[in-house]
Design a protein around this motif. Structure first.
Motif, PDB file in Angstrom:
ATOM      1  N   LEU A 119       0.831  -1.209   0.000  1.00 10.67           N
ATOM      2  CA  LEU A 119       0.000   0.000   0.000  1.00 10.67           C
ATOM      3  C   LEU A 119       0.866   1.259   0.000  1.00 10.67           C
ATOM      4  O   LEU A 119       0.465   2.294  -0.556  1.00 10.67           O
ATOM      5  CB  LEU A 119      -0.935  -0.005   1.202  1.00 10.67           C
ATOM      6  CG  LEU A 119      -1.998  -1.114   1.209  1.00 10.67           C
ATOM      7  CD1 LEU A 119      -2.836  -1.044   2.480  1.00 10.67           C
ATOM      8  CD2 LEU A 119      -2.895  -1.015  -0.025  1.00 10.67           C
ATOM      9  N   GLY A 120       2.053   1.173   0.608  1.00 11.92           N
ATOM     10  CA  GLY A 120       2.975   2.296   0.582  1.00 11.92           C
ATOM     11  C   GLY A 120       3.456   2.582  -0.836  1.00 11.92           C
ATOM     12  O   GLY A 120       3.549   3.746  -1.257  1.00 11.92           O
ATOM     13  N   ARG A 146       1.791   1.795  -3.499  1.00 17.17           N
ATOM     14  CA  ARG A 146       0.602   2.331  -4.170  1.00 17.17           C
ATOM     15  C   ARG A 146       0.467   3.827  -3.922  1.00 17.17           C
ATOM     16  O   ARG A 146       0.204   4.620  -4.861  1.00 17.17           O
ATOM     17  CB  ARG A 146      -0.646   1.618  -3.664  1.00 17.17           C
ATOM     18  CG  ARG A 146      -1.959   2.215  -4.171  1.00 17.17           C
ATOM     19  CD  ARG A 146      -3.138   1.465  -3.561  1.00 17.17           C
ATOM     20  NE  ARG A 146      -4.422   1.966  -4.060  1.00 17.17           N
ATOM     21  CZ  ARG A 146      -5.153   2.889  -3.434  1.00 17.17           C
ATOM     22  NH1 ARG A 146      -4.723   3.413  -2.294  1.00 17.17           N
ATOM     23  NH2 ARG A 146      -6.305   3.277  -3.945  1.00 17.17           N
ATOM     24  N   THR A 147       0.633   4.259  -2.671  1.00 14.20           N
ATOM     25  CA  THR A 147       0.526   5.679  -2.336  1.00 14.20           C
ATOM     26  C   THR A 147       1.566   6.495  -3.102  1.00 14.20           C
ATOM     27  O   THR A 147       1.246   7.557  -3.661  1.00 14.20           O
ATOM     28  CB  THR A 147       0.716   5.887  -0.824  1.00 14.20           C
ATOM     29  OG1 THR A 147      -0.308   5.177  -0.117  1.00 14.20           O
ATOM     30  CG2 THR A 147       0.639   7.363  -0.458  1.00 14.20           C
ATOM     31  N   TYR A 148       2.776   5.986  -3.156  1.00 10.90           N
ATOM     32  CA  TYR A 148       3.852   6.678  -3.883  1.00 10.90           C
ATOM     33  C   TYR A 148       3.514   6.766  -5.374  1.00 10.90           C
ATOM     34  O   TYR A 148       3.692   7.814  -5.999  1.00 10.90           O
ATOM     35  CB  TYR A 148       5.171   5.939  -3.689  1.00 10.90           C
ATOM     36  CG  TYR A 148       6.348   6.600  -4.367  1.00 10.90           C
ATOM     37  CD1 TYR A 148       7.103   7.567  -3.700  1.00 10.90           C
ATOM     38  CD2 TYR A 148       6.715   6.270  -5.671  1.00 10.90           C
ATOM     39  CE1 TYR A 148       8.186   8.181  -4.317  1.00 10.90           C
ATOM     40  CE2 TYR A 148       7.783   6.880  -6.302  1.00 10.90           C
ATOM     41  CZ  TYR A 148       8.516   7.834  -5.612  1.00 10.90           C
ATOM     42  OH  TYR A 148       9.586   8.444  -6.235  1.00 10.90           O
ATOM     43  N   LYS A 152       0.541   6.753  -6.824  1.00 13.65           N
ATOM     44  CA  LYS A 152      -0.562   7.674  -7.072  1.00 13.65           C
ATOM     45  C   LYS A 152      -0.117   9.124  -6.899  1.00 13.65           C
ATOM     46  O   LYS A 152      -0.534  10.005  -7.664  1.00 13.65           O
ATOM     47  CB  LYS A 152      -1.737   7.338  -6.148  1.00 13.65           C
ATOM     48  CG  LYS A 152      -2.377   5.988  -6.450  1.00 13.65           C
ATOM     49  CD  LYS A 152      -3.506   5.672  -5.512  1.00 13.65           C
ATOM     50  CE  LYS A 152      -4.761   6.405  -5.881  1.00 13.65           C
ATOM     51  NZ  LYS A 152      -5.345   5.950  -7.144  1.00 13.65           N
ATOM     52  N   GLN A 153       0.714   9.378  -5.906  1.00 12.74           N
ATOM     53  CA  GLN A 153       1.213  10.735  -5.707  1.00 12.74           C
ATOM     54  C   GLN A 153       2.085  11.170  -6.876  1.00 12.74           C
ATOM     55  O   GLN A 153       1.990  12.308  -7.345  1.00 12.74           O
ATOM     56  CB  GLN A 153       2.002  10.819  -4.398  1.00 12.74           C
ATOM     57  CG  GLN A 153       1.133  10.721  -3.157  1.00 12.74           C
ATOM     58  CD  GLN A 153       1.941  10.716  -1.878  1.00 12.74           C
ATOM     59  OE1 GLN A 153       3.157  10.517  -1.885  1.00 12.74           O
ATOM     60  NE2 GLN A 153       1.273  10.920  -0.751  1.00 12.74           N
TER      61      GLN A 153
END
Length: 288
Positions: free
Chosen positions: A263-264, A266-268, A270-271
């Motif tokens: 998920l980390g 994924r966050t990177y 998307k950002q």
């Protein structure tokens, strides 16, 4: 939605589910096979990739969906991260296990583990071109084309990866290997392993999506097979009843850590995508 993509995706999923049982059927027609090393197990391993390639050829699909291009430019850090995820998380889990006295390292010997690790890397690299890679890359790419959201992609790819492993856990693997992971029935172990695979799938999917290459995921899987499996089977002792919590393979704590890493990423991703989109939008807002 693209009807061809829907058709190809459904066909691929059905064939992947059947592939292991085709291997079981082949083994049943032969003389007694060695557990963990049979022709049927080989068939189970390679069929998903062969199916994906065949579907792509017959439907004149895009080879980019497989992520065969290593895309090293700008992605070296992700190859490094892929090679370190399992060792770092395993070290954390071992520290927690020793602190709580759930894991015994009194007989642990680093030198033979390093020998096993280094001697199996090449084999596991080649093996993992087939083990899960067609799902993390090819299937993921098809679901993206169908505009599935991230959580549906995780569940479908991870779930299929788990279901594909059913013949492996229920038939192909020797009982001794399973008991070394969790002293329980085959069915119980299989359930926990499938859940674990779904948690792990997020990392593999996100590595493919952020690099547009299947190879970081293959590196990730190679390190896992060469390090974690022999570690649990031969080098550490876990207190009876604590395997579900702290096992470096199926432990709840372990799986949560891997999910958080996925998920980390994924966050990177998307950002980074949002930043790139904003930059492109700004460039287009200026007159020539």
């Amino acid at each position: 939605m693209n009807k061809k993509v829907i058709r190809n995706t459904i066909i691929f999923i059905v064939l992947v589910i059947l592939s292991g049982w085709i291997g079981v059927l082949v083994d049943s027609t032969l003389s007694e096979q060695t557990k963990g090393d049979s022709p049927g197990m080989g068939i189970w391993l390679v069929l998903p990739m062969l199916f994906a390639i065949s579907i792509t050829i017959l439907s004149k699909g895009s080879w980019k969906d497989f992520g065969f291009n290593p895309n090293f430019k700008g992605n070296i850090k992700w190859y490094l991260i892929a090679s370190l995820i399992f060792p770092v998380v395993t070290a954390i889990v071992l520290i927690i296990g020793v602190t709580t006295k759930w894991i015994d390292l009194s007989t642990f010997d680093l030198e033979p583990l390093v020998l096993v690790f280094s001697s199996t890397l090449l084999f596991n690299f080649i093996k993992n071109i087939f083990d899960g890679a067609p799902l993390h890359s090819y299937l993921t790419s098809q679901l993206i084309k169908l505009n599935f959201d991230d959580w549906k992609i995780y569940l479908i790819v991870g779930g299929l990866w788990g279901v594909w492993h059913l013949p492996y856990f229920l038939v192909f693997l020797p009982e001794t290997d399973l008991q070394a992971v969790l002293p329980a029935s085959r069915i119980t172990i299989t359930i926990f392993m499938v859940i674990t695979i779904i948690f792990w799938a997020v990392m593999f999917i996100e590595l493919y999506r952020i690099t547009k290459s299947t190879w970081p995921g293959i590196v990730l899987h190679m390190v896992e097979d060469s390090l974690i499996n022999p570690l649990v089977v031969s080098f550490i002792t876990i207190e009876a009843g604590k395997e579900i919590l702290i096992s470096p393979i199926i432990g709840v704590i372990t799986s949560i850590l891997y999910l958080l890493i996925g998920l980390g990423i994924r966050t990177y991703r998307k950002q980074t995508s949002q930043i790139m989109f904003s930059e492109i939008k700004e460039e287009r807002s200026f007159p020539n």
